[in-house]
Design a protein around this motif. Structure first.
Motif, PDB file in Angstrom:
ATOM      1  N   MET A   1       0.848  -1.182   0.000  1.00 15.89           N
ATOM      2  CA  MET A   1       0.000   0.000   0.000  1.00 15.89           C
ATOM      3  C   MET A   1       0.890   1.240   0.000  1.00 15.89           C
ATOM      4  N   ILE A   2       0.585   2.182  -0.854  1.00 13.63           N
ATOM      5  CA  ILE A   2       1.354   3.406  -0.976  1.00 13.63           C
ATOM      6  C   ILE A   2       0.442   4.589  -0.681  1.00 13.63           C
ATOM      7  N   ASN A   3       0.839   5.399   0.309  1.00 13.79           N
ATOM      8  CA  ASN A   3       0.078   6.592   0.665  1.00 13.79           C
ATOM      9  C   ASN A   3       0.982   7.815   0.589  1.00 13.79           C
ATOM     10  N   GLU A   4       0.453   8.898   0.055  1.00 12.18           N
ATOM     11  CA  GLU A   4       1.180  10.160  -0.008  1.00 12.18           C
ATOM     12  C   GLU A   4       0.668  11.091   1.079  1.00 12.18           C
ATOM     13  N   ILE A   5       1.607  11.660   1.847  1.00 15.93           N
ATOM     14  CA  ILE A   5       1.266  12.574   2.930  1.00 15.93           C
ATOM     15  C   ILE A   5       2.136  13.815   2.791  1.00 15.93           C
ATOM     16  N   MET A   6       1.519  14.974   2.691  1.00 15.46           N
ATOM     17  CA  MET A   6       2.262  16.233   2.617  1.00 15.46           C
ATOM     18  C   MET A   6       2.684  16.637   4.026  1.00 15.46           C
ATOM     19  N   LEU A   7       3.982  16.645   4.273  1.00 13.29           N
ATOM     20  CA  LEU A   7       4.489  17.046   5.577  1.00 13.29           C
ATOM     21  C   LEU A   7       4.495  18.565   5.716  1.00 13.29           C
ATOM     22  N   ASN A   8       4.775  19.262   4.623  1.00 13.71           N
ATOM     23  CA  ASN A   8       4.679  20.721   4.564  1.00 13.71           C
ATOM     24  C   ASN A   8       4.575  21.128   3.096  1.00 13.71           C
ATOM     25  N   GLN A   9       4.869  22.376   2.798  1.00 14.05           N
ATOM     26  CA  GLN A   9       4.704  22.845   1.426  1.00 14.05           C
ATOM     27  C   GLN A   9       5.695  22.214   0.459  1.00 14.05           C
ATOM     28  N   VAL A  11       7.925  19.168   1.369  1.00 12.71           N
ATOM     29  CA  VAL A  11       8.321  17.779   1.617  1.00 12.71           C
ATOM     30  C   VAL A  11       7.092  16.883   1.599  1.00 12.71           C
ATOM     31  N   LYS A  12       7.198  15.801   0.841  1.00  8.81           N
ATOM     32  CA  LYS A  12       6.116  14.834   0.741  1.00  8.81           C
ATOM     33  C   LYS A  12       6.596  13.480   1.266  1.00  8.81           C
ATOM     34  N   LEU A  13       5.794  12.863   2.128  1.00 10.48           N
ATOM     35  CA  LEU A  13       6.101  11.527   2.641  1.00 10.48           C
ATOM     36  C   LEU A  13       5.380  10.495   1.792  1.00 10.48           C
ATOM     37  N   ILE A  14       6.132   9.551   1.259  1.00 10.82           N
ATOM     38  CA  ILE A  14       5.565   8.425   0.519  1.00 10.82           C
ATOM     39  C   ILE A  14       5.643   7.216   1.443  1.00 10.82           C
ATOM     40  N   ASP A  15       4.520   6.872   2.039  1.00 10.05           N
ATOM     41  CA  ASP A  15       4.455   5.778   3.005  1.00 10.05           C
ATOM     42  C   ASP A  15       4.193   4.469   2.264  1.00 10.05           C
ATOM     43  N   PRO A  84      14.602  -4.400   9.983  1.00 12.98           N
ATOM     44  CA  PRO A  84      15.056  -3.223   9.238  1.00 12.98           C
ATOM     45  C   PRO A  84      13.897  -2.431   8.644  1.00 12.98           C
ATOM     46  N   ILE A  85      14.044  -1.121   8.649  1.00 14.07           N
ATOM     47  CA  ILE A  85      13.163  -0.231   7.899  1.00 14.07           C
ATOM     48  C   ILE A  85      14.042   0.541   6.917  1.00 14.07           C
ATOM     49  N   SER A  86      13.441   1.159   5.938  1.00 16.04           N
ATOM     50  CA  SER A  86      14.231   1.848   4.924  1.00 16.04           C
ATOM     51  C   SER A  86      13.658   3.237   4.657  1.00 16.04           C
ATOM     52  N   PHE A  87      14.581   4.182   4.477  1.00 20.84           N
ATOM     53  CA  PHE A  87      14.240   5.520   4.028  1.00 20.84           C
ATOM     54  C   PHE A  87      14.892   5.731   2.660  1.00 20.84           C
ATOM     55  N   ALA A  88      14.170   6.409   1.789  1.00 22.49           N
ATOM     56  CA  ALA A  88      14.749   6.826   0.512  1.00 22.49           C
ATOM     57  C   ALA A  88      14.418   8.299   0.312  1.00 22.49           C
ATOM     58  N   ILE A  89      15.408   9.059  -0.120  1.00 23.73           N
ATOM     59  CA  ILE A  89      15.202  10.484  -0.361  1.00 23.73           C
ATOM     60  C   ILE A  89      15.495  10.765  -1.829  1.00 23.73           C
ATOM     61  N   LYS A  90      14.513  11.291  -2.497  1.00 19.69           N
ATOM     62  CA  LYS A  90      14.660  11.668  -3.899  1.00 19.69           C
ATOM     63  C   LYS A  90      13.975  13.015  -4.090  1.00 19.69           C
ATOM     64  N   ASN A  91      14.779  14.027  -4.378  1.00 20.16           N
ATOM     65  CA  ASN A  91      14.285  15.398  -4.454  1.00 20.16           C
ATOM     66  C   ASN A  91      13.675  15.780  -3.111  1.00 20.16           C
ATOM     67  N   ASN A  92      12.430  16.194  -3.074  1.00 24.54           N
ATOM     68  CA  ASN A  92      11.772  16.539  -1.818  1.00 24.54           C
ATOM     69  C   ASN A  92      10.791  15.461  -1.377  1.00 24.54           C
ATOM     70  N   GLN A  93      11.031  14.262  -1.832  1.00 27.01           N
ATOM     71  CA  GLN A  93      10.175  13.141  -1.477  1.00 27.01           C
ATOM     72  C   GLN A  93      10.907  12.213  -0.504  1.00 27.01           C
ATOM     73  N   LEU A  94      10.254  11.942   0.607  1.00 29.80           N
ATOM     74  CA  LEU A  94      10.799  11.034   1.610  1.00 29.80           C
ATOM     75  C   LEU A  94      10.000   9.740   1.568  1.00 29.80           C
ATOM     76  N   PHE A  95      10.654   8.664   1.178  1.00 36.24           N
ATOM     77  CA  PHE A  95      10.007   7.350   1.104  1.00 36.24           C
ATOM     78  C   PHE A  95      10.293   6.585   2.398  1.00 36.24           C
ATOM     79  N   LEU A  96       9.256   5.994   2.936  1.00 32.92           N
ATOM     80  CA  LEU A  96       9.399   5.165   4.130  1.00 32.92           C
ATOM     81  C   LEU A  96       8.870   3.766   3.813  1.00 32.92           C
ATOM     82  N   PHE A  97       9.739   2.759   3.969  1.00 31.55           N
ATOM     83  CA  PHE A  97       9.367   1.368   3.692  1.00 31.55           C
ATOM     84  C   PHE A  97       9.261   0.620   5.021  1.00 31.55           C
ATOM     85  N   THR A  98       8.061   0.149   5.345  1.00 32.92           N
ATOM     86  CA  THR A  98       7.837  -0.586   6.588  1.00 32.92           C
ATOM     87  C   THR A  98       6.886  -1.752   6.327  1.00 32.92           C
TER      88      THR A  98
END
Length: 314
Positions: A1-9, A11-15, A84-98
């Motif tokens: 499941m992939i969810n997009e959450i705007m953390l601020n103007q 940065v976007k979190l891709i859960d 283990p969990i994983s973070f990926a940063i690409k541009n202003n997108q923060l990916f969180l893999f759990t």
């Protein structure tokens, strides 16, 4: 499941939340829509992946594999207490893999929003550093709980109320601290890599002064957790060795007592065996001969006991 959450103007979190492993549909979406590579997804999807830091120059993507605790701390499989969990940063997108056991980390990222007062170019990294702090705090709580269980076992040992259950609990604590130590050391390596890279000597990772200070604080925090884990592991090992020595001493004492009983109780058998033989023995035809045999038996038993006491065997 992939969810997009705007953390601020900016940065976007891709859960990216998986029950066990990434589904083919989620993998295709991450590749086609977000332009992540198969290599990064393989690292992020491997539940046995060690803590690591990677940078893909082609896609300008940072990957961090970090060790977090299983949300179900009552799981019987101690090897699954750290995952283990994983973070990926690409541009202003923060990916969180759990997965289901580590999805709580998303709440750490969301709660970090309250600690970030101003928007900066490194705010994506600040979310990660805040999450590092929360995970380190979880390890500290787990180690404190481990110490409480260890102290309970130690009190029972001192009161001679130890049993097989304490042996099994102590073995579980040894296994748990081993996994915790391994996970914490892996996380420490990742944070050290980040601090080294942030200096610009190896790769380019431009952080603001505040972000570098936060990273340095995270490093100090995890080093303290490592020292706490090392101390806890060392004490548990010492208690285990002490417990083994106590059990060995108890076994030796039991064997010594049984040996003494065997020696002493064999004397009446020997004496009565002589007088039960079909042959002429001194005083065997007297009415009081049985009293004589008892006296001989008692005298021989007392001599044996005195000799053992003289040799400090009792």
């Amino acid at each position: 499941m992939i969810n997009e959450i705007m953390l601020n103007q900016t940065v976007k979190l891709i859960d990216v939340h998986s029950t066990e492993a990434l589904s083919d549909a989620d993998r295709d979406t991450l590749i086609e829509k977000y332009h992540l590579t198969n290599e990064i997804l393989d690292y992020a999807d491997d539940e046995n992946e060690r803590a690591r830091f990677e940078y893909d120059e082609i896609t300008n993507t940072y990957l961090i594999v970090y060790n977090a605790q299983n949300e179900n701390d009552q799981t019987t499989d101690i090897s699954q207490r750290v995952m283990p969990i994983s973070f990926a940063i690409k541009n202003n997108q923060l990916f969180l893999f759990t997965n289901d056991a580590t999805h709580y980390v998303k709440d750490y990222i969301l709660s970090a929003k309250a600690h970030l007062k101003t928007v900066s170019q490194n705010e994506t990294w600040e979310y990660i550093f805040n999450t590092f702090d929360q995970i380190s705090s979880d390890y500290s709580d787990q180690l404190s709980e481990t110490d409480a269980k260890r102290n309970k076992i130690q009190r029972l040992i001192k009161k001679h109320h130890s049993s097989e259950n304490q042996i099994l609990e102590l073995a579980d604590l040894q296994d748990l601290t081993t996994y915790l130590n391994t996970a914490i050391n892996g996380n420490l390596t990742v944070v050290k890599q980040l601090e080294l890279i942030s200096t610009g000597n190896i790769q380019t990772l431009h952080l603001t002064k505040a972000a570098r200070e936060h990273l340095h604080d995270a490093l100090i925090e995890i080093e303290q957790i490592k020292n706490q884990a090392d101390l806890s592991s060392d004490i548990i090992d010492r208690i285990s060795n002490t417990y083994n020595n106590i059990l060995n001493n108890r076994t030796n004492t039991t064997m010594k007592v049984l040996t003494i009983y065997t020696i002493v109780l064999s004397i009446p058998t020997i004496v009565s065996g002589f007088y039960g033989m079909n042959m002429k023995l001194p005083l065997a035809d007297q009415k009081w001969s049985w009293i004589f045999s008892v006296i001989i038996t008692v005298i021989m038993m007392l001599i044996i006991l005195w000799d053992l006491n003289r040799r400090d065997r009792l």
